[in-house]
Write a protein that holds these residues in place. Structure first.
Motif, short mmCIF file in Angstrom:
data_model
loop_
_atom_site.label_atom_id
_atom_site.label_comp_id
_atom_site.label_asym_id
_atom_site.label_seq_id
_atom_site.Cartn_x
_atom_site.Cartn_y
_atom_site.Cartn_z
N ILE A 1 6.20 6.71 40.47
CA ILE A 1 5.69 7.15 39.16
C ILE A 1 4.34 6.50 38.87
O ILE A 1 4.17 5.30 39.07
N VAL A 2 3.38 7.32 38.42
CA VAL A 2 2.04 6.82 38.10
C VAL A 2 2.13 5.79 36.97
O VAL A 2 2.79 6.03 35.96
N ASP A 3 1.44 4.68 37.16
CA ASP A 3 1.53 3.56 36.21
C ASP A 3 0.56 3.70 35.04
O ASP A 3 -0.26 2.82 34.77
N GLU A 4 0.66 4.81 34.34
CA GLU A 4 -0.13 5.03 33.13
C GLU A 4 0.84 5.38 32.02
O GLU A 4 1.43 6.46 32.05
N ALA A 5 1.02 4.46 31.05
CA ALA A 5 2.00 4.70 29.98
C ALA A 5 1.34 5.53 28.88
O ALA A 5 0.27 5.19 28.40
N GLN A 6 2.00 6.60 28.50
CA GLN A 6 1.45 7.44 27.44
C GLN A 6 2.03 7.01 26.10
O GLN A 6 2.97 6.21 26.04
N GLN A 7 1.48 7.54 25.03
CA GLN A 7 2.01 7.23 23.71
C GLN A 7 1.74 8.38 22.76
O GLN A 7 0.74 9.07 22.90
N LYS A 8 2.69 8.52 21.80
CA LYS A 8 2.52 9.61 20.83
C LYS A 8 2.00 9.10 19.50
O LYS A 8 1.70 9.88 18.61
N GLY A 9 1.97 7.78 19.32
CA GLY A 9 1.31 7.28 18.10
C GLY A 9 2.13 6.35 17.22
O GLY A 9 1.56 5.63 16.42
#
Ligand code: NBP
Length: 468
Positions: free
Chosen positions: A255-263
């Motif tokens: 899994i790509v190590d870029e954490a997303q966020q919705k806010g």
């Protein structure tokens, strides 16, 4: 045809599962989705006696409901909520109840409350936590807004909500206006902090100590059987267990190590800055997600910038035991920050929040559910006015007795060049909170030096300025 008792607008994963949950509890539910095919597909997959009625216009939806109507929006937070409310309103009557169950920004909920109440509608803004599974089998529900609307929803929400081990439902009236969405936002802020600390512990164990993914799975499973027992620790060991069928490798490694966020984590930090509440670990978690997103820069930087060459050389088992204690202490400190923020917000916004009740309804159904929340509930039972968990004897002792391990683990992270920002921010919060005299005296002197901002003195009353 029998009228539906409840309606859901928005058939994403949450809306569909919540509709099934409420219908399974004996309340016929009318459903509507902007894209008609989604409704058709959803309803077509259900048995005829499921108690879910598909509707294909707002008129049809309004007509299908008993009065006063109870309509819950499960649409994307933001302008979509206003769009749905505007489209629905012409088909409603005063006294009808609108419920926004999405992750709305609490100030939007405050505004919508004023606007809707002016027109005679009742409005509830509610946090719903637990993801897809929770929505279906029992989420933690955090409703705020109209007391009369809550009275009309209480039985249904109580039936649909998760139940803690003692049978108590994970729902209760949180407070007026945006209180429900505010509390859900802080829930998510705490969630960010705990997730980041678990991720740092993973990094220390994996890159630092060389534990394999399968060893990590066993370790987290063992931890989940003790004081760290929680949903987030449980899913972590299950994630480590998962093997990618195509490659035979642990899926997490692919899994790509870029954490997303919705806010919601960012909103918690932003609001904590506005209110002047310290949320070190939540802020660290948000910042850590941001730098994780800079993958291309990090890739370039790794080739250019050397860190320490040191490898871990101590007693591995002792370090694993210390990491466990450090994580537990860090999690308590994240809760201390979250509840501390709720305390400040309760006064600022006149929410009159009941911390014991909030801990109680977070014990099951939601993402941060943990055995620890039972102890937090008891701490607020002992002292309902507790301003910080660290002032409770049991929690203070729990952190004080583990602070050596927390310090030891952070020092090792620093030596190995592994970022432990959330863990160290938790310790910095602890150290600042327990220190009567911080170096802010120097900051005041500097502010006065360059800006004549004045300062107060320890030895006499008044406001002073010095020609430095
Ligand atoms: P999404 O957040 O993905 O939203 C999808 C729904 O919003 C669809 O029904 C979509 O209709 C509808 N929608 C949009 Br987008 N714009 C619309 C508009 N202008 N008018 C009418 N409908 C519109 O769905 P979700 O993941 O089920 O989440 C629903 C809410 O619950 C969100 O606020 C979310 O933040 C919150 N929440 C989600 C979770 C989770 O685990 N997913 C957990 C807790 C809370 P369409 O089909 O026509 O596009």
């Amino acid at each position: 045809m029998e009228k539906a008792k409840f309606a859901i607008v928005g058939l994403g994963v949450m809306g569909q599962n919540l509709a099934l949950n409420i219908a399974n509890n004996g309340y016929p539910v009318a459903v509507f989705n902007r894209t008609e095919s989604v409704t058709r597909q959803f309803v077509a997959g259900l048995p005829a006696d499921q108690g879910i009625i598909g509707t294909y216009s707002y008129v049809e939806l309004a007509d299908s409901l008993e009065k006063p109507r109870r309509i819950m929006l499960m649409v994307k937070a933001g302008p979509a909520v206003d769009a749905v409310i505007a489209a629905l309103k012409p088909h409603l009557e005063p006294g009808d109840i609108l419920i926004d169950g999405g992750n709305s920004y609490f100030e939007d909920t405050e505004r919508r409350t004023v606007e809707l109440e002016k027109e005679g509608f009742l409005f509830i803004g509610t946090g719903v936590s637990g993801g897809e599974e929770g929505a279906l089998h029992g989420p933690s529900i955090m409703p705020g807004g109209s007391v009369d609307a809550w009275a009309a929803l209480k039985d249904m929400f109580t039936a649909a909500a998760a139940k803690a081990y003692d049978g108590e439902p994970c729902v209760d009236y949180i407070g007026p206006r945006g209180a429900g969405h505010y509390v859900k936002t802080v829930h998510n802020g705490i969630e960010y902090a705990i997730m980041q600390m678990i991720a740092e512990v993973y990094d220390l164990l994996n890159r630092g100590l060389g534990l394999s993914t399968m060893e990590l799975s066993e370790l987290f499973k063992e931890w989940d059987a003790g004081e760290l027992a929680s949903y987030l620790v449980e899913i972590t060991y299950k994630i480590f267990e998962k093997v990618d069928p195509e490659t035979g490798k642990p899926l997490v490694d692919l899994i790509v190590d870029e954490a997303q966020q919705k806010g919601t984590g960012k909103w918690t930090s932003q609001n904590a800055f506005d209110l002047g509440a310290p949320t070190h670990t939540i802020n660290a978690a948000v910042t850590s997600r941001i730098i994780s997103g800079m993958k291309s820069q990090r890739t370039v930087a790794q080739a250019l910038i050397d860190g320490p060459s040191e490898k871990f050389s101590g007693d591995r088992e002792a370090m694993i035991a210390a990491i466990k204690n450090a994580l537990y202490a860090g999690i308590i400190l994240a809760y201390a920050q979250g509840f501390g923020l709720l305390h400040v917000a309760s006064e600022e916004y006149d929410y009159d929040l009941d911390m014991q009740m909030i801990a109680k309804i977070w014990r099951a159904g939601c993402i941060i559910r943990a055995d620890l929340l039972d102890d937090i509930m008891k701490a607020f039972d002992r002292d309902p006015g507790l301003v910080n968990l660290l002032l409770d004897d049991d929690f203070r002792e729990a952190v004080v007795s583990r602070q050596g391990d927390l310090r030891h683990v952070i020092i090792n992270g620093i030596k190995l060049g592994i970022p432990v920002y959330a863990l160290s921010s938790a310790l910095a919060y602890f150290d600042a909170y327990r220190t009567e005299r911080l170096p802010a005296n120097l900051i005041q002197a500097q502010r006065d030096y360059f800006g004549a901002h004045t300062y107060r003195r320890l030895d006499k009353e008044g406001s002073f300025h010095t020609d430095w």
